[in-house]
Enzyme design. Structure first.
Site, PDB file in Angstrom:
ATOM      1  N   SER A 104      -9.821  -6.700   3.262  1.00 35.43           N
ATOM      2  CA  SER A 104     -10.346  -7.175   4.541  1.00 35.43           C
ATOM      3  C   SER A 104      -9.610  -6.461   5.671  1.00 35.43           C
ATOM      4  CB  SER A 104     -10.185  -8.694   4.659  1.00 35.43           C
ATOM      5  OG  SER A 104      -8.856  -9.087   4.395  1.00 35.43           O
ATOM      6  N   GLY A 120      -2.929  -5.580  -5.083  1.00 31.38           N
ATOM      7  CA  GLY A 120      -3.485  -6.870  -4.735  1.00 31.38           C
ATOM      8  C   GLY A 120      -3.737  -7.016  -3.247  1.00 31.38           C
ATOM      9  N   LYS A 138      -8.376  -1.367  -5.796  1.00 30.46           N
ATOM     10  CA  LYS A 138      -8.108  -2.609  -5.080  1.00 30.46           C
ATOM     11  C   LYS A 138      -9.394  -3.424  -5.098  1.00 30.46           C
ATOM     12  CE  LYS A 138      -5.961  -4.528  -0.948  1.00 30.46           C
ATOM     13  NZ  LYS A 138      -4.920  -4.253   0.044  1.00 30.46           N
ATOM     14  N   THR A 146       0.824  -1.210   0.000  1.00 36.24           N
ATOM     15  CA  THR A 146       0.000   0.000   0.000  1.00 36.24           C
ATOM     16  C   THR A 146       0.856   1.256   0.000  1.00 36.24           C
ATOM     17  OG1 THR A 146      -1.768  -1.160   1.173  1.00 36.24           O
ATOM     18  CG2 THR A 146      -1.820   1.242   1.219  1.00 36.24           C
ATOM     19  N   GLY A 151      -2.849  -9.323   0.027  1.00 30.28           N
ATOM     20  CA  GLY A 151      -1.877 -10.308   0.474  1.00 30.28           C
ATOM     21  C   GLY A 151      -0.783 -10.544  -0.555  1.00 30.28           C
TER      22      GLY A 151
END
Length: 224
Positions: A42, A117, A38, A17, A119
């Site tokens: 979560s 993305g 994105k 990020t 993870g």
């Protein structure tokens, strides 16, 4: 000029990020109308019964984007687990058509998209009667890839595995960014050299932490 770049990583919390925000900030400082996307996030923060996607919020703040952060992320979950599990827990399954529609709508507002993305590169977004992997989203966008990795111990293995999987999936890799880089650390310098030597892919930028600030030390203009 490419129409976008996809930022993936060797795992969770490697700095995707922050690197995405730095790229958006750099491009916009050069008068390139760059935006952010994105597909699924979560671990969102709930404020006044609204889920706030922290990653998009940071990119908007750093990159100077005036749109609401939640408008840049079609699937936002509160539970801090993999999107495929968060979607089951919160009974909000991911649909590829929703992601594609949201991506197309956002793309209409910008000349260049920095897509991030969830993870690492092998991240399930849905895993039930339908299977949607992060790589499905990446293939839909057809953007070249930048891989973000931590500069520290273990990064040679995780970075090379990520590179090889990205190649196996057919993605064009523009380069690697090493995060938490210490220019005086012999291991970090050796990791950089070994990664470039073993992958034949350049480390196009390093991000160094100095106190509470993170600085992009090398230009990444070549990504566009």
């Amino acid at each position: 000029m490419n129409k976008g770049i996809f930022i993936t990583g060797t795992g969770t919390d490697v700095g995707k990020t922050y690197v995405s925000a730095l790229i958006v900030k750099l491009l916009r400082s050069q008068n390139i109308n760059a935006g952010y996307f994105k597909a699924a996030l979560s671990g969102a923060e709930k404020i006044d019964n609204n889920l706030i996607p922290g990653d998009a919020k940071l990119v908007c703040h750093m990159g100077g984007l005036s749109c609401p952060p939640e408008s840049l992320v079609p699937y936002i979950y509160e539970v801090p687990v993999s999107p495929h599990l968060a979607s089951k827990i919160e009974n909000n399954p991911i649909e590829m058509c929703v992601i594609e529609e949201a991506f197309n709508n956002i793309s209409e507002n910008y000349d260049f998209i920095v897509a991030e993305g969830s993870g690492g590169i092998i991240c399930p977004l849905r895993y039930d009667e339908k299977v949607i992997m992060l790589t499905d989203v990446m293939k839909m966008m057809k953007f070249p890839v930048i891989i973000v990795a931590n500069a520290g111990l273990g990064t040679i293995n995780s970075t090379i595995l990520t590179v090889e999987y990205a190649k196996f999936q057919g993605f064009e890799i523009k380069g690697i960014v090493l995060n938490e880089y210490d220019m005086e650390d012999i291991m970090h310098n050796d990791n950089k050299m070994m990664i470039e030597s073993l992958t034949n892919i350049p480390v196009i930028a390093v991000v160094e932490r100095e106190g509470n600030e993170i600085i992009l030390l090398k230009s990444i203009e070549s990504i566009i």
